[in-house]
Motif scaffolding. Structure first.
Motif, PDB file in Angstrom:
ATOM      1  N   GLU A  31      -0.517  -2.053  -6.777  1.00 15.56           N
ATOM      2  CA  GLU A  31      -1.290  -2.897  -7.518  1.00 15.56           C
ATOM      3  C   GLU A  31      -1.196  -4.212  -7.350  1.00 15.56           C
ATOM      4  OE1 GLU A  31      -4.786  -1.765  -8.281  1.00 15.56           O
ATOM      5  OE2 GLU A  31      -4.124   0.388  -8.124  1.00 15.56           O
ATOM      6  N   ASN A  32      -1.840  -5.204  -7.749  1.00 17.53           N
ATOM      7  CA  ASN A  32      -1.678  -6.577  -7.755  1.00 17.53           C
ATOM      8  C   ASN A  32      -0.723  -6.841  -8.764  1.00 17.53           C
ATOM      9  OD1 ASN A  32      -1.528  -9.337  -7.523  1.00 17.53           O
ATOM     10  ND2 ASN A  32      -3.481  -9.576  -6.754  1.00 17.53           N
ATOM     11  N   PRO A  58       0.830  -1.242  -0.066  1.00 15.57           N
ATOM     12  CA  PRO A  58      -0.058   0.011   0.020  1.00 15.57           C
ATOM     13  C   PRO A  58       0.853   1.134  -0.089  1.00 15.57           C
ATOM     14  CG  PRO A  58       0.104  -1.145   2.055  1.00 15.57           C
ATOM     15  CD  PRO A  58       0.676  -2.031   1.215  1.00 15.57           C
ATOM     16  N   PRO A  59       0.365   2.447  -0.362  1.00 20.13           N
ATOM     17  CA  PRO A  59       1.088   3.699  -0.098  1.00 20.13           C
ATOM     18  C   PRO A  59       1.685   3.797   1.068  1.00 20.13           C
ATOM     19  CG  PRO A  59      -1.066   3.947  -1.362  1.00 20.13           C
ATOM     20  CD  PRO A  59      -1.248   2.814  -0.756  1.00 20.13           C
ATOM     21  N   GLY A  60       2.973   4.536   1.103  1.00 17.05           N
ATOM     22  CA  GLY A  60       3.562   4.832   2.292  1.00 17.05           C
ATOM     23  C   GLY A  60       4.016   3.742   3.113  1.00 17.05           C
ATOM     24  N   CYS A  61       3.996   2.689   2.766  1.00 15.84           N
ATOM     25  CA  CYS A  61       4.589   1.489   3.503  1.00 15.84           C
ATOM     26  C   CYS A  61       6.346   1.298   3.245  1.00 15.84           C
ATOM     27  CB  CYS A  61       4.036   0.165   3.038  1.00 15.84           C
ATOM     28  SG  CYS A  61       4.444  -0.689   1.373  1.00 15.84           S
ATOM     29  N   GLY A  62       6.827   1.856   2.728  1.00 13.43           N
ATOM     30  CA  GLY A  62       8.337   1.890   2.355  1.00 13.43           C
ATOM     31  C   GLY A  62       8.728   1.331   1.067  1.00 13.43           C
ATOM     32  N   LYS A  63       8.276   1.253   0.051  1.00 10.66           N
ATOM     33  CA  LYS A  63       8.459   0.529  -1.185  1.00 10.66           C
ATOM     34  C   LYS A  63       9.721   1.445  -1.724  1.00 10.66           C
ATOM     35  CE  LYS A  63       4.457   0.819  -3.102  1.00 10.66           C
ATOM     36  NZ  LYS A  63       3.965   1.339  -2.009  1.00 10.66           N
ATOM     37  N   GLN A 106      -1.345  -6.728 -12.982  1.00 10.69           N
ATOM     38  CA  GLN A 106      -0.893  -5.314 -13.623  1.00 10.69           C
ATOM     39  C   GLN A 106       0.520  -5.753 -14.322  1.00 10.69           C
ATOM     40  OE1 GLN A 106      -2.646  -2.923 -13.945  1.00 10.69           O
ATOM     41  NE2 GLN A 106      -4.316  -3.641 -12.642  1.00 10.69           N
ATOM     42  N   VAL A 107       1.250  -6.775 -13.936  1.00  9.08           N
ATOM     43  CA  VAL A 107       2.622  -7.112 -14.518  1.00  9.08           C
ATOM     44  C   VAL A 107       2.553  -8.228 -15.425  1.00  9.08           C
ATOM     45  CG1 VAL A 107       5.122  -7.383 -13.993  1.00  9.08           C
ATOM     46  CG2 VAL A 107       3.592  -5.885 -12.581  1.00  9.08           C
ATOM     47  N   ASN A 108       3.302  -8.203 -16.566  1.00  8.44           N
ATOM     48  CA  ASN A 108       3.379  -9.065 -17.510  1.00  8.44           C
ATOM     49  C   ASN A 108       3.707 -10.536 -16.799  1.00  8.44           C
ATOM     50  OD1 ASN A 108       2.673  -7.562 -19.566  1.00  8.44           O
ATOM     51  ND2 ASN A 108       4.580  -7.910 -20.762  1.00  8.44           N
ATOM     52  N   SER A 109       3.341 -11.441 -17.122  1.00 10.26           N
ATOM     53  CA  SER A 109       3.616 -12.873 -16.478  1.00 10.26           C
ATOM     54  C   SER A 109       4.854 -13.298 -17.006  1.00 10.26           C
ATOM     55  CB  SER A 109       2.671 -13.894 -16.973  1.00 10.26           C
ATOM     56  OG  SER A 109       2.552 -14.064 -18.240  1.00 10.26           O
ATOM     57  N   ALA A 116     -10.950   1.034  -7.874  1.00 12.36           N
ATOM     58  CA  ALA A 116     -10.536   0.503  -9.043  1.00 12.36           C
ATOM     59  C   ALA A 116      -9.476  -0.524  -8.812  1.00 12.36           C
ATOM     60  CB  ALA A 116     -10.295   1.434 -10.129  1.00 12.36           C
ATOM     61  N   GLY A 117      -9.130  -0.614  -7.646  1.00 15.93           N
ATOM     62  CA  GLY A 117      -8.058  -1.535  -7.177  1.00 15.93           C
ATOM     63  C   GLY A 117      -8.180  -2.933  -6.490  1.00 15.93           C
ATOM     64  N   GLU A 118      -7.000  -3.389  -5.976  1.00 15.49           N
ATOM     65  CA  GLU A 118      -6.963  -4.456  -5.145  1.00 15.49           C
ATOM     66  C   GLU A 118      -7.992  -4.472  -3.875  1.00 15.49           C
ATOM     67  OE1 GLU A 118      -5.509  -8.430  -4.096  1.00 15.49           O
ATOM     68  OE2 GLU A 118      -5.627  -7.329  -5.736  1.00 15.49           O
ATOM     69  N   GLU A 119      -8.056  -3.299  -3.329  1.00 16.70           N
ATOM     70  CA  GLU A 119      -8.818  -3.342  -1.922  1.00 16.70           C
ATOM     71  C   GLU A 119     -10.280  -3.533  -2.354  1.00 16.70           C
ATOM     72  OE1 GLU A 119      -8.455  -3.417   2.194  1.00 16.70           O
ATOM     73  OE2 GLU A 119      -7.396  -3.446   0.373  1.00 16.70           O
ATOM     74  N   HIS A 120     -10.752  -2.986  -3.431  1.00 16.08           N
ATOM     75  CA  HIS A 120     -12.052  -2.824  -3.972  1.00 16.08           C
ATOM     76  C   HIS A 120     -12.612  -4.355  -3.985  1.00 16.08           C
ATOM     77  CE1 HIS A 120     -15.328  -2.137  -6.785  1.00 16.08           C
ATOM     78  NE2 HIS A 120     -15.151  -3.392  -7.374  1.00 16.08           N
ATOM     79  N   TYR A 121     -11.960  -5.255  -4.725  1.00 15.17           N
ATOM     80  CA  TYR A 121     -12.238  -6.593  -4.736  1.00 15.17           C
ATOM     81  C   TYR A 121     -12.073  -7.462  -3.340  1.00 15.17           C
ATOM     82  CZ  TYR A 121     -11.885  -5.620  -9.772  1.00 15.17           C
ATOM     83  OH  TYR A 121     -12.156  -4.866 -11.009  1.00 15.17           O
ATOM     84  N   ASN A 122     -11.060  -7.121  -2.738  1.00 10.64           N
ATOM     85  CA  ASN A 122     -10.726  -7.808  -1.556  1.00 10.64           C
ATOM     86  C   ASN A 122     -12.179  -7.651  -0.479  1.00 10.64           C
ATOM     87  OD1 ASN A 122      -8.420  -8.527  -2.015  1.00 10.64           O
ATOM     88  ND2 ASN A 122      -7.396  -6.857  -0.968  1.00 10.64           N
ATOM     89  N   CYS A 123     -12.597  -6.080  -0.449  1.00 12.89           N
ATOM     90  CA  CYS A 123     -13.701  -5.919   0.301  1.00 12.89           C
ATOM     91  C   CYS A 123     -15.237  -6.556  -0.012  1.00 12.89           C
ATOM     92  CB  CYS A 123     -13.789  -4.485   0.662  1.00 12.89           C
ATOM     93  SG  CYS A 123     -12.361  -3.736   1.773  1.00 12.89           S
TER      94      CYS A 123
END
Length: 556
Positions: free
Chosen positions: A252-253, A162-167, A257-260, A384-391
């Protein structure tokens, strides 16, 4: 460097003296070590040194006193004892001025951090793993990644969190470590602004760097999910052959979002949102950097505050409960927490300066200032992202498990996070038929009515309507009988080999004379014309006797 003149002598680059070629090397050794510099009387005056030699140096036959050359060779100069004594005399009495000096230093440090264009989160970005808090599962003492970082064997990585986690911070730590040891070159690009040409240029430079200097290139792509599939394909051959080491960061997951193909060449590291404890450590580090003092909630601290020493700048305090508030409200986002702290401190300091008073009262940053500084929902939710589908998955499964409390919680998470209520209502309509089904036929009308009501009045009034429907569906008896039977029908159709069987003639309609002559509707038994059950086949001959409610695909 030294070059020959017309008379066959060589000019010294330090003292500008002329010497025979056979003597220039020995002279340079002596000249750089501040020994006597033999020079001719025709030597032009040397540049004045910043720190002159204590005894000076006599030049040539004329005994001209020359001073030490300045410039790059000042690295070889050392302070004389006289200069050190002079400096020590100028030093103030630390025992009598330690309090005001410390206060002034804190004020200057605070001013430099607050009065800048850079956000506090960027200024205090950690540069070592010892300053990096909250991701022990990824970079803890015994983790694989930490061992690889220490050995400078860095694989291609994808940081997902998620945003702000240190990536981005973790990527900068890798960059700092690589620069110190000189093992790799680090290049940063952002997928929000970089183009494919920018990537190709970096790859071209990496190829040259590897061929000429035998040094690898680490390419960090921030927000890598912003690159489309064709842009991501640009990395494939170069990551495969080791020309670049790719580090990508995404919220994003990566599965979506990333090529296999690119994903198979990288290791995905999942970074979690920061805990309250980790946020507390980060905030205390920021408080120390700003020169603030933490004010606990007790009478002793209040007494100390009112009797604090007078100084040229007012002391800035911050309540412990204010820091706790940031740690809880920022929802694990260190960037939001630090920038919220910076805004609150800036506002309090500016307010104190604007008051026309000559008494330097201590400035206290309180919890109310922090809440005003944040001014944001602390609920992480991306429609529109991962959290939408998770919830929505959590809501669906909670209702299926008849847990009305959990169902209400996930509904609240979605609505308070800004989800479209009509989207939730549509999912409830689906649930009413899929999971409740014929166990409570009134569930479907209830869900449809909730959808229509939400459409009529909108948010926030419709939230209670959705809550009522969610509780009803959670409490209702469940039956997936229809859902499973229809899935069996689809499986039967998709697995059928050969052409599909025709519709039996006796249940076909016969609106024309030709169709009647062909046998359409012949032998059909009209059910209302009989007093009891009618013995009649409705399935094709190949499927007679099948029961889709108990059927299994192996029955084919």
């Amino acid at each position: 460097m030294a070059g020959k003149t017309e008379t066959g002598v060589v000019k010294c680059p330090v003292c500008s003296g002329d010497f025979e070629p056979s003597r220039i090397n020995s002279h340079l050794d002596e000249c750089l070590l501040d020994h006597q510099t033999p020079s001719s009387e025709n030597t032009p005056p040397a540049k004045k040194a910043r720190v002159s030699d204590e005894a000076g140096s006599s030049g040539g036959a004329g005994g001209v006193k020359t001073e030490r050359a300045a410039g790059v060779f000042s690295l070889f100069h050392t302070k004389t004892a006289e200069a050190k004594a002079t400096e020590s005399e100028k030093e103030p009495n630390t025992t009598t001025t330690s309090s005001s000096s410390s206060s002034t230093t804190s004020a200057m440090r605070r001013e430099s951090l607050l009065n800048t264009d850079k956000p506090l989160a960027e200024q205090l970005r950690p540069t070592t793993l010892e300053e990096y808090f909250g991701q022990n599962k990824v970079v803890g003492e015994q983790t694989l990644l930490r061992s690889l970082l220490q050995s400078q064997e860095i694989p291609s990585l994808i940081f997902w969190g998620p945003p702000g986690c240190g990536k981005t911070t973790l990527a900068h730590i890798i960059a700092s470590s690589s620069k110190k040891k000189g093992t790799a070159r680090f290049v940063t690009l952002s997928a929000t602004s970089a183009s494919t040409n920018d990537v190709r240029e970096v790859i071209k430079q990496a190829q040259n760097e590897l061929r000429l200097c035998k040094r690898k290139t680490i390419l960090f792509i921030d927000e890598i999910h912003r690159f489309n599939k064709s842009q991501q394909d640009t990395f494939l051959p170069h990551v495969e052959c080791g020309t670049i080491t790719l580090i990508g960061a995404t919220t994003e997951n990566p599965s979506f979002q990333v090529n296999s193909a690119l994903l198979s060449r990288c290791r995905v590291l999942v970074l979690e949102k920061l805990s309250v404890a980790a946020m507390g450590l980060i905030l205390h580090r920021a408080v120390d950097s700003l020169g603030l003092r933490v004010l606990p909630d007790d009478a002793v601290a209040q007494k100390h505050l009112t009797s604090s020493d007078r100084c040229s700048e007012p002391q800035v305090w911050i309540e412990q409960k204010a820091l706790d508030t940031i740690a809880h409200l920022c929802d694990g986002d260190a960037r939001a927490g630090l920038n919220g702290l910076q805004l609150a401190v800036q506002a309090c300091v500016a307010k104190a300066r604007n008051t026309n008073t000559h008494i330097l009262q201590p400035i206290v940053v309180q919890e109310v200032h922090i809440k005003e500084g944040l001014q944001r929902s602390h609920i992480l939710y991306d429609k529109a992202g991962e959290e939408h589908y998770n919830c929505i998955s959590a809501l669906h499964k909670s209702m299926r498990g008849s847990d009305k409390n959990a169902a209400l919680y996930w509904l609240g998470r979605m609505l308070e996070g800004g989800e479209d209520p009509l989207y939730v209502a549509r999912r409830l309509v689906r649930f009413a038929s899929e999971d409740v089904g014929l166990a409570d036929p009134a569930a479907l009308p209830q869900a449809v009515a909730a959808f229509q009501a939400c459409h009529f009045i909108g948010m926030p009034e419709c939230e209670v309507i959705l809550a009522q429907c969610v509780v009803y569906l959670a409490r209702a008896p469940k039956s997936v009988e229809v859902y499973m039977a229809y899935n069996n029908v689809k499986t039967c159709l998709r697995n059928h080999k050969g052409p599909l069987p025709p519709v039996p003639l006796h249940i076909r309609n016969a609106p024309t004379k030709l169709m009647k002559e062909l046998g359409y509707a012949k032998g059909y038994k009209y059910n209302p014309a009989f007093n009891g059950p009618v013995d009649q086949e409705y399935l094709p001959e190949e499927l007679r006797g099948i029961n889709f409610f108990t059927w299994k695909p192996t029955d084919l």
